[in-house]
Design an enzyme around this catalytic site. Sequence first.
Site, PDB file in Angstrom:
ATOM      1  N   ARG A 124      26.431  41.080  26.561  1.00  0.00           N
ATOM      2  CA  ARG A 124      28.027  40.400  25.718  1.00  0.00           C
ATOM      3  C   ARG A 124      28.086  39.646  25.914  1.00  0.00           C
ATOM      4  O   ARG A 124      28.611  38.485  24.569  1.00  0.00           O
ATOM      5  CB  ARG A 124      28.951  41.008  27.277  1.00  0.00           C
ATOM      6  CG  ARG A 124      30.227  40.753  26.566  1.00  0.00           C
ATOM      7  CD  ARG A 124      31.189  40.723  27.631  1.00  0.00           C
ATOM      8  NE  ARG A 124      31.515  40.418  28.818  1.00  0.00           N
ATOM      9  CZ  ARG A 124      32.508  40.738  29.426  1.00  0.00           C
ATOM     10  NH1 ARG A 124      33.360  41.601  29.829  1.00  0.00           N
ATOM     11  NH2 ARG A 124      32.593  39.928  30.921  1.00  0.00           N
ATOM     12  N   LYS A 226      33.677  36.883  24.933  1.00  0.00           N
ATOM     13  CA  LYS A 226      34.451  36.068  25.750  1.00  0.00           C
ATOM     14  C   LYS A 226      34.207  34.711  26.244  1.00  0.00           C
ATOM     15  O   LYS A 226      34.276  33.060  26.464  1.00  0.00           O
ATOM     16  CB  LYS A 226      33.781  36.070  27.373  1.00  0.00           C
ATOM     17  CG  LYS A 226      34.444  35.867  28.549  1.00  0.00           C
ATOM     18  CD  LYS A 226      33.854  37.288  29.608  1.00  0.00           C
ATOM     19  CE  LYS A 226      34.794  36.671  31.082  1.00  0.00           C
ATOM     20  NZ  LYS A 226      35.747  37.533  30.764  1.00  0.00           N
ATOM     21  N   GLU A 262      46.071  43.686  26.749  1.00  0.00           N
ATOM     22  CA  GLU A 262      45.517  44.132  27.664  1.00  0.00           C
ATOM     23  C   GLU A 262      46.732  42.072  28.467  1.00  0.00           C
ATOM     24  O   GLU A 262      46.864  42.313  28.244  1.00  0.00           O
ATOM     25  CB  GLU A 262      44.209  43.133  27.201  1.00  0.00           C
ATOM     26  CG  GLU A 262      43.879  41.448  27.637  1.00  0.00           C
ATOM     27  CD  GLU A 262      42.727  41.999  26.871  1.00  0.00           C
ATOM     28  OE1 GLU A 262      41.723  41.476  27.373  1.00  0.00           O
ATOM     29  OE2 GLU A 262      41.323  41.607  26.180  1.00  0.00           O
TER      30      GLU A 262
END
Length: 379
Positions: A124, A226, A262
């Site tokens: 990621r 992220k 989210e």
Amino acid sequence: MIRQSPFLGRFAQISLSKVRGRCLTTHVASTLQETKHMIRDEEYADIDWNNLGYGIIKTDYIYKAKCTPNNTFEQGQVSDYENIELSPAAGVLNYGQGIFEGTKAFRGENGRILLFRPDQNAIRMQIGAERMCMQSPSFKQFVDAVKQTAIANKRWIPPPGKGSLYIRPLLIGSGPTLGVSPAPEYTFLVYASPVGNYFKEGTKPLNLYVNTESHRATSGGTGGVKSITNYAPVLKAISRAKEQGFSDVVYLDSVHKKYIEEASCSNIFLVKGNVISTPATIGTILEGITRKSIIDIARDLGYKVEERLVAVDELMEADEIFTTGTAVSVATVGSVTYNDRRVEYKTGDELVSQKLYKTLVGIQVGKTEDKFNWVVEIK
């Protein structure tokens, strides 16, 4: 149709065999041997393990590596935990060029030190680095750095059942740049802090607020990676919600303003009968590693799991709601408030979320069979 992240394909072929071994690589073992004289040998640090919150506790060591001029990272090293020096023109300070990861080290009942799926964090970070035009450490270097940081700070890993060592890999544009452009230098850091429950409520059910004004991400943005730039914009919404007594905020999509995406730092799931539904990761939602793990566990336990668009009205009609994330683990939701309507949900030990939580934590600490081959032991 659920669209796959455009960045995932390039890294999907990365071999995971190097990190699915149950012990340190030769490189990590030799590196730790060289610095063994530095590492304090007491079993536990002298802190109150029964009252761990979720904040920074300074540990002993930090891992550091810089990107060299030929666009590869130098071999990093573990050194004393201390502040870093940055140019005021650093890319991360001026243009937010930075990404981070979050993983945990657990202490098993027999003293084993266990990491949970660090390979997924490595992949990621590489996906995020490409999106943010950054050089990233190699897959192997990332995982080795996490292992080195965990073992160097071993005395800060809480006793079984008291918490975990939260490990934060951080990649920043450390080189100076005045114009809007990628930084000329990158620094890869890994630090750690012992933590307990993320929410001040502890393990009590959360009270969530659906925000209809602020949006965490937009289509075409960076919501699916992220990036550090995803978090500051939600601080105002979180602060307002907490002032009103809520635990966290749920965000809606920015186009239709009716589909849930989210919470501020976690993915969200709803349960209706034997079906568990969660918003699909289509670019605006971070594909959480805990989220991915819970989906696999739920299917293994016989539940039907759907990844799709989830309307906020469905959230209000669900039997049960829970959130997932590295920081929060699996958190049961007691209520959701949307447009001044408050809905309360079932709570108790018989919840689906509790079954999933117990299975996940059992795997992470070595009490439950790891049939998925997720846990990496540091010997």
